[in-house]
Design a protein around this motif. Structure first.
Motif, PDB file in Angstrom:
ATOM      1  N   UNK A  23      20.567  18.760  -7.682  1.00  0.00           N
ATOM      2  CA  UNK A  23      20.325  18.538  -9.040  1.00  0.00           C
ATOM      3  C   UNK A  23      19.167  17.291  -9.255  1.00  0.00           C
ATOM      4  N   UNK A  24      19.569  16.422  -8.510  1.00  0.00           N
ATOM      5  CA  UNK A  24      18.432  15.018  -8.767  1.00  0.00           C
ATOM      6  C   UNK A  24      17.292  15.314  -8.374  1.00  0.00           C
ATOM      7  N   UNK A  25      16.800  16.241  -7.537  1.00  0.00           N
ATOM      8  CA  UNK A  25      15.448  16.371  -7.017  1.00  0.00           C
ATOM      9  C   UNK A  25      14.988  17.622  -7.842  1.00  0.00           C
ATOM     10  N   UNK A  26      15.672  18.408  -8.704  1.00  0.00           N
ATOM     11  CA  UNK A  26      15.023  19.613  -9.379  1.00  0.00           C
ATOM     12  C   UNK A  26      14.159  19.388 -10.024  1.00  0.00           C
ATOM     13  N   UNK A  27      13.106  20.146  -9.828  1.00  0.00           N
ATOM     14  CA  UNK A  27      11.694  20.068 -10.716  1.00  0.00           C
ATOM     15  C   UNK A  27      10.942  19.091 -10.238  1.00  0.00           C
ATOM     16  N   UNK A  28      11.343  18.431  -9.295  1.00  0.00           N
ATOM     17  CA  UNK A  28      10.102  17.364  -8.515  1.00  0.00           C
ATOM     18  C   UNK A  28       9.391  18.038  -7.127  1.00  0.00           C
ATOM     19  N   UNK A  29       8.588  17.181  -6.917  1.00  0.00           N
ATOM     20  CA  UNK A  29       7.722  17.531  -5.617  1.00  0.00           C
ATOM     21  C   UNK A  29       8.410  17.622  -4.450  1.00  0.00           C
ATOM     22  N   UNK A  30       9.687  16.882  -4.385  1.00  0.00           N
ATOM     23  CA  UNK A  30      10.603  16.664  -3.057  1.00  0.00           C
ATOM     24  C   UNK A  30      11.444  17.893  -3.128  1.00  0.00           C
ATOM     25  N   UNK A  31      11.515  18.785  -3.856  1.00  0.00           N
ATOM     26  CA  UNK A  31      12.233  20.178  -3.854  1.00  0.00           C
ATOM     27  C   UNK A  31      11.574  20.843  -2.382  1.00  0.00           C
ATOM     28  N   UNK A  32      10.472  20.580  -2.379  1.00  0.00           N
ATOM     29  CA  UNK A  32       9.987  21.533  -1.124  1.00  0.00           C
ATOM     30  C   UNK A  32      10.446  21.049   0.076  1.00  0.00           C
ATOM     31  N   UNK A  33      10.958  19.836   0.215  1.00  0.00           N
ATOM     32  CA  UNK A  33      11.334  18.979   1.465  1.00  0.00           C
ATOM     33  C   UNK A  33      12.666  19.826   1.867  1.00  0.00           C
ATOM     34  N   UNK A  34      13.465  20.455   1.098  1.00  0.00           N
ATOM     35  CA  UNK A  34      14.600  21.410   1.410  1.00  0.00           C
ATOM     36  C   UNK A  34      14.518  22.875   1.668  1.00  0.00           C
ATOM     37  N   UNK A  35      13.162  23.076   1.532  1.00  0.00           N
ATOM     38  CA  UNK A  35      13.022  24.597   1.590  1.00  0.00           C
ATOM     39  C   UNK A  35      13.399  25.155   3.035  1.00  0.00           C
ATOM     40  N   UNK A  36      13.212  24.535   3.998  1.00  0.00           N
ATOM     41  CA  UNK A  36      13.427  24.928   5.519  1.00  0.00           C
ATOM     42  C   UNK A  36      14.891  25.183   5.689  1.00  0.00           C
ATOM     43  N   UNK A  37      15.836  23.882   5.319  1.00  0.00           N
ATOM     44  CA  UNK A  37      17.151  24.373   5.516  1.00  0.00           C
ATOM     45  C   UNK A  37      17.671  25.159   4.494  1.00  0.00           C
ATOM     46  N   UNK A  38      17.342  25.113   3.348  1.00  0.00           N
ATOM     47  CA  UNK A  38      17.732  26.211   2.329  1.00  0.00           C
ATOM     48  C   UNK A  38      17.576  27.606   2.921  1.00  0.00           C
ATOM     49  N   UNK A  39      16.467  28.072   3.395  1.00  0.00           N
ATOM     50  CA  UNK A  39      16.011  29.262   3.830  1.00  0.00           C
ATOM     51  C   UNK A  39      17.201  29.572   5.141  1.00  0.00           C
TER      52      UNK A  39
END
Ligand code: G1P
Length: 277
Positions: A74-90
């Motif tokens: 929620x905190x990083x939603x819509x910010x450039x930091x979201x992509x840092x979680x892409x790997x673990x989300x996958x």
């Protein structure tokens, strides 16, 4: 088809104190990613998406890592930091994660036996996450799964180590089938250099057939009073077949500071810098 992969993660990580006093050693980051995530990625690359952890006290951070953190998202939603979680989300989307606890630290053999409830009666992979492996063109576990399809028996990954270091490993001896393959005839857990049958060391990647569970059940404690997977595998080799495989790639022992720094430098040069440019 092999679908399941076991991660024994109950160990205390005493070689890395004080860093591991309040944090699981498997969560130590190499650059920006915890060791255990590299291991799970390697398993997924090999097609093993049912991930089982044999966990223990003080290891909750591993469960949290492979779960959604709603507050953070929620905190990083819509910010450039979201992509840092892409790997673990996958990974979270691709895998199922199961956890069972090893109550007493009775050795790697006992840890694997504890995982029986997750594995059941099928062949499975085992990853020791503090051995960080990078395969040459495909991951080490993927290479081993291909071999399993050919031999239909337990496979252990090996590498040559300096003779002085054999007492840190399970050591194998056997008949060469080819350049990279050895049919195991003997295995010794952490021998003294003068007693070692070779300098071929088992590293933390295994494919095991499920009969290993009943073999472990009747394997008495060995080196350091612990139930050793090496001893169970020797019995499996004597009654049937175990193949040792000199894998294509590199392995770093991230359970100690030297190996950890080496791995960090390797990843910085070969992965991080390439990703950043
Ligand atoms: C374990 C095994 C050993 C193997 C090693 C690989 O030892 O018991 O046979 O060679 O992993 O990392 P540990 O390093 O957990 O003491």
């Amino acid at each position: 088809m092999i679908k399941k992969c076991l991660f024994p993660v109950a160990g205390y990580g005493t070689r890395f104190l004080p860093a591991t006093k309040a944090m699981p050693k498997e969560i130590l980051p190499v650059l920006d990613k915890p060791l255990v995530q590299y291991g799970v990625e390697e398993a997924v690359e090999a097609g093993l998406t049912d991930i089982g952890f044999v966990t223990g006290r003080g290891k909750r951070a591993i469960e949290d890592h492979f779960d959604v953190s709603y507050e953070l998202e929620h905190q990083i939603e819509g910010t450039g930091k979201e992509k840092m979680l892409e790997g673990i989300r996958r990974l979270i989307n691709q895998c199922t994660f199961s956890y069972t606890r090893q109550i007493n630290m009775r050795g790697l053999g006992d840890a694997i036996l504890t995982g029986r409830t997750i594995i059941g009666d099928e062949p499975f992979g085992v990853v020791l996450a503090d051995d960080l492996c990078f395969g040459d063109s495909e991951g080490v576990l993927a290479q081993m799964v291909r071999l399993y399809r050919q031999f239909r028996c337990s496979i252990v990954a090996i590498q040559e180590v300096p003779h002085a270091n054999v007492s840190s490993y399970g050591i194998v001896e056997g008949e060469a089938i080819s350049d990279r393959l050895v049919r195991v005839t003997n295995m010794v857990e952490k021998p003294k250099p003068e007693d070692a049958p070779s300098n071929l060391a088992i590293i933390g990647r295994y494919i095991l057939t499920p009969d290993i569970f009943s073999i472990i059940e009747s394997t008495p404690p060995g080196k350091n009073g612990e139930v050793q997977i090496t001893d169970a595998l020797l019995r499996q080799a004597q009654d049937g077949c175990v193949i040792a495989y000199r894998f294509r790639g590199r392995r770093f022992d991230c359970g100690n500071v030297d190996g950890y720094v080496e791995a960090t430098n390797y990843c910085y040069e070969n992965i991080y810098r390439k990703r950043s440019c």
